[in-house]
Design a protein around this motif. Structure first.
Motif, PDB file in Angstrom:
ATOM      1  N   THR A 135    -125.816  33.474 -55.721  1.00 20.18           N
ATOM      2  CA  THR A 135    -126.612  32.572 -55.244  1.00 20.18           C
ATOM      3  C   THR A 135    -126.470  31.847 -53.993  1.00 20.18           C
ATOM      4  O   THR A 135    -127.127  31.572 -52.978  1.00 20.18           O
ATOM      5  CB  THR A 135    -126.992  31.469 -56.261  1.00 20.18           C
TER       6      THR A 135
ATOM      7  N   ALA B 273    -128.272  32.240 -50.117  1.00 18.79           N
ATOM      8  CA  ALA B 273    -128.618  30.852 -49.652  1.00 18.79           C
ATOM      9  C   ALA B 273    -127.936  30.578 -48.377  1.00 18.79           C
ATOM     10  O   ALA B 273    -128.590  30.138 -47.284  1.00 18.79           O
ATOM     11  CB  ALA B 273    -128.340  29.761 -50.516  1.00 18.79           C
TER      12      ALA B 273
ATOM     13  N   GLY C 252    -129.993  33.187 -46.019  1.00 18.05           N
ATOM     14  CA  GLY C 252    -131.269  32.928 -45.595  1.00 18.05           C
ATOM     15  C   GLY C 252    -131.978  31.703 -46.065  1.00 18.05           C
ATOM     16  O   GLY C 252    -133.345  31.594 -45.811  1.00 18.05           O
TER      17      GLY C 252
ATOM     18  N   PHE D 295    -133.284  28.495 -48.748  1.00 15.59           N
ATOM     19  CA  PHE D 295    -134.133  28.584 -50.153  1.00 15.59           C
ATOM     20  C   PHE D 295    -134.813  29.710 -50.342  1.00 15.59           C
ATOM     21  O   PHE D 295    -134.724  30.223 -51.556  1.00 15.59           O
ATOM     22  CB  PHE D 295    -134.797  27.246 -50.076  1.00 15.59           C
ATOM     23  N   ASP D 296    -135.484  30.264 -49.301  1.00 12.55           N
ATOM     24  CA  ASP D 296    -136.471  31.387 -49.710  1.00 12.55           C
ATOM     25  C   ASP D 296    -135.608  32.421 -50.046  1.00 12.55           C
ATOM     26  O   ASP D 296    -136.430  33.570 -50.560  1.00 12.55           O
ATOM     27  CB  ASP D 296    -137.479  31.465 -48.360  1.00 12.55           C
ATOM     28  N   ALA D 297    -134.747  32.652 -49.375  1.00 14.09           N
ATOM     29  CA  ALA D 297    -134.018  33.726 -49.602  1.00 14.09           C
ATOM     30  C   ALA D 297    -133.322  34.106 -51.356  1.00 14.09           C
ATOM     31  O   ALA D 297    -132.859  35.290 -51.408  1.00 14.09           O
ATOM     32  CB  ALA D 297    -132.546  34.130 -48.904  1.00 14.09           C
TER      33      ALA D 297
ATOM     34  N   GLN E 277    -133.947  34.596 -54.584  1.00  7.89           N
ATOM     35  CA  GLN E 277    -135.079  35.115 -55.276  1.00  7.89           C
ATOM     36  C   GLN E 277    -134.146  35.565 -56.457  1.00  7.89           C
ATOM     37  O   GLN E 277    -133.080  36.185 -56.343  1.00  7.89           O
ATOM     38  CB  GLN E 277    -135.806  36.481 -54.553  1.00  7.89           C
TER      39      GLN E 277
ATOM     40  N   LYS F 251    -134.865  29.686 -60.026  1.00  5.59           N
ATOM     41  CA  LYS F 251    -134.156  29.435 -58.773  1.00  5.59           C
ATOM     42  C   LYS F 251    -133.671  27.956 -58.713  1.00  5.59           C
ATOM     43  O   LYS F 251    -132.497  27.688 -58.049  1.00  5.59           O
ATOM     44  CB  LYS F 251    -134.564  29.858 -57.680  1.00  5.59           C
TER      45      LYS F 251
ATOM     46  N   HIS G  42    -128.099  26.880 -43.775  1.00  6.47           N
ATOM     47  CA  HIS G  42    -128.833  27.564 -44.768  1.00  6.47           C
ATOM     48  C   HIS G  42    -128.508  27.001 -46.125  1.00  6.47           C
ATOM     49  O   HIS G  42    -129.396  26.928 -46.732  1.00  6.47           O
ATOM     50  CB  HIS G  42    -128.795  28.850 -44.485  1.00  6.47           C
TER      51      HIS G  42
ATOM     52  N   GLU H   5    -129.480  23.647 -46.779  1.00  3.21           N
ATOM     53  CA  GLU H   5    -131.127  23.512 -46.863  1.00  3.21           C
ATOM     54  C   GLU H   5    -131.623  23.923 -48.107  1.00  3.21           C
ATOM     55  O   GLU H   5    -132.233  23.173 -48.765  1.00  3.21           O
ATOM     56  CB  GLU H   5    -131.583  24.381 -45.781  1.00  3.21           C
ATOM     57  N   ALA H   6    -130.732  24.935 -48.850  1.00  2.19           N
ATOM     58  CA  ALA H   6    -131.159  25.492 -49.905  1.00  2.19           C
ATOM     59  C   ALA H   6    -130.687  24.702 -51.116  1.00  2.19           C
ATOM     60  O   ALA H   6    -131.877  24.386 -51.951  1.00  2.19           O
ATOM     61  CB  ALA H   6    -130.553  26.860 -50.249  1.00  2.19           C
TER      62      ALA H   6
ATOM     63  N   ARG I 201    -133.158  21.211 -51.029  1.00  2.70           N
ATOM     64  CA  ARG I 201    -134.405  21.247 -51.385  1.00  2.70           C
ATOM     65  C   ARG I 201    -134.541  21.610 -52.788  1.00  2.70           C
ATOM     66  O   ARG I 201    -135.481  20.985 -53.501  1.00  2.70           O
ATOM     67  CB  ARG I 201    -135.080  22.773 -50.592  1.00  2.70           C
TER      68      ARG I 201
END
Length: 203
Positions: free
Chosen positions: A27, A31, A34, A36-38, A40, A62, A111, A114-115, A118
């Motif tokens: 995880t 993160a 990429g 938060f969006d990375a 998956q 997630k 990055h 941010e993940a 968020r």
């Protein structure tokens, strides 16, 4: 803890602990690349080499994954403080020392920060156990910093715990401001310094 989740209680067997560690490592790696969006669920399962169904048994979403990762990062900071004297002449100096180091470490990996930030913002009541771990680790970090001794043997008072919680809330809000571009790294440090010194001026 939900009946189908192994996110909060430490799994019993060595294999389960290793699996949970690999999942959180994957995880954080995703993160860091990429944001938060990375992160998956399928990508985490593949990188951690676990079945997708197994991943969902440990972490239902997630958000659970990322908040658990944030808790682990704070627990590592707390562990690094054990047996060490935090530099600083006053509780405010020592708390700012810990916050500044941790903030700079987070800002070096934007990055990931941010993940994690968020996810913490988006967390709802289903993530209360993971939120509790984050809050407990953060409060322990800050109350340990208030204690000048290397063993941190002083039992924090209710007042110190309450102050640590407020400082933690202000810190997370400042990180949100940095992640969303509303505050620079320097402004985060400055706002935290003002808040910490006002809150701890009588300590």
């Amino acid at each position: 803890m939900t009946s189908n989740s192994l996110t909060y209680d430490e799994p019993g067997s060595a294999a389960q602990r290793d699996r949970r560690r690999r999942i959180l490592d994957a995880t954080i790696a995703l993160a860091s690349k990429g944001g938060f969006d990375a992160v998956q669920m399928r990508a985490v399962a593949e990188q951690a080499e676990v079945a997708l169904g197994t991943l969902y048994r440990y972490f239902p979403s997630k958000i659970h994954l990322l908040v658990s990762a944030l808790g682990r990062e704070f627990e590592r900071v707390l562990a690094s403080m054990e047996g060490k004297t935090v530099p600083g002449d006053t509780p405010a100096d020592r708390v700012m020392n810990v916050l500044s180091k941790t903030t700079k470490s987070l800002q070096r990996d934007p990055h990931l920060t941010e993940a994690l930030t968020r996810a913490f913002m988006f967390a709802d009541a289903s993530v209360k156990d993971e939120i509790h771990v984050v809050g407990l680790a953060m409060t322990s970090m800050l109350t340990a910093a208030m204690d000048p001794g290397p063993e941190h043997a002083h039992e924090p008072t209710e007042d110190e715990i309450a102050l640590a919680r407020v400082i933690g809330d202000v810190w997370l809000a400042a990180l949100v401001g940095w992640v969303t571009g509303r505050q620079s790294a320097e402004e985060v440090t400055k706002s935290m310094d003002v808040a910490v010194r006002l809150l701890l001026r009588d300590h």
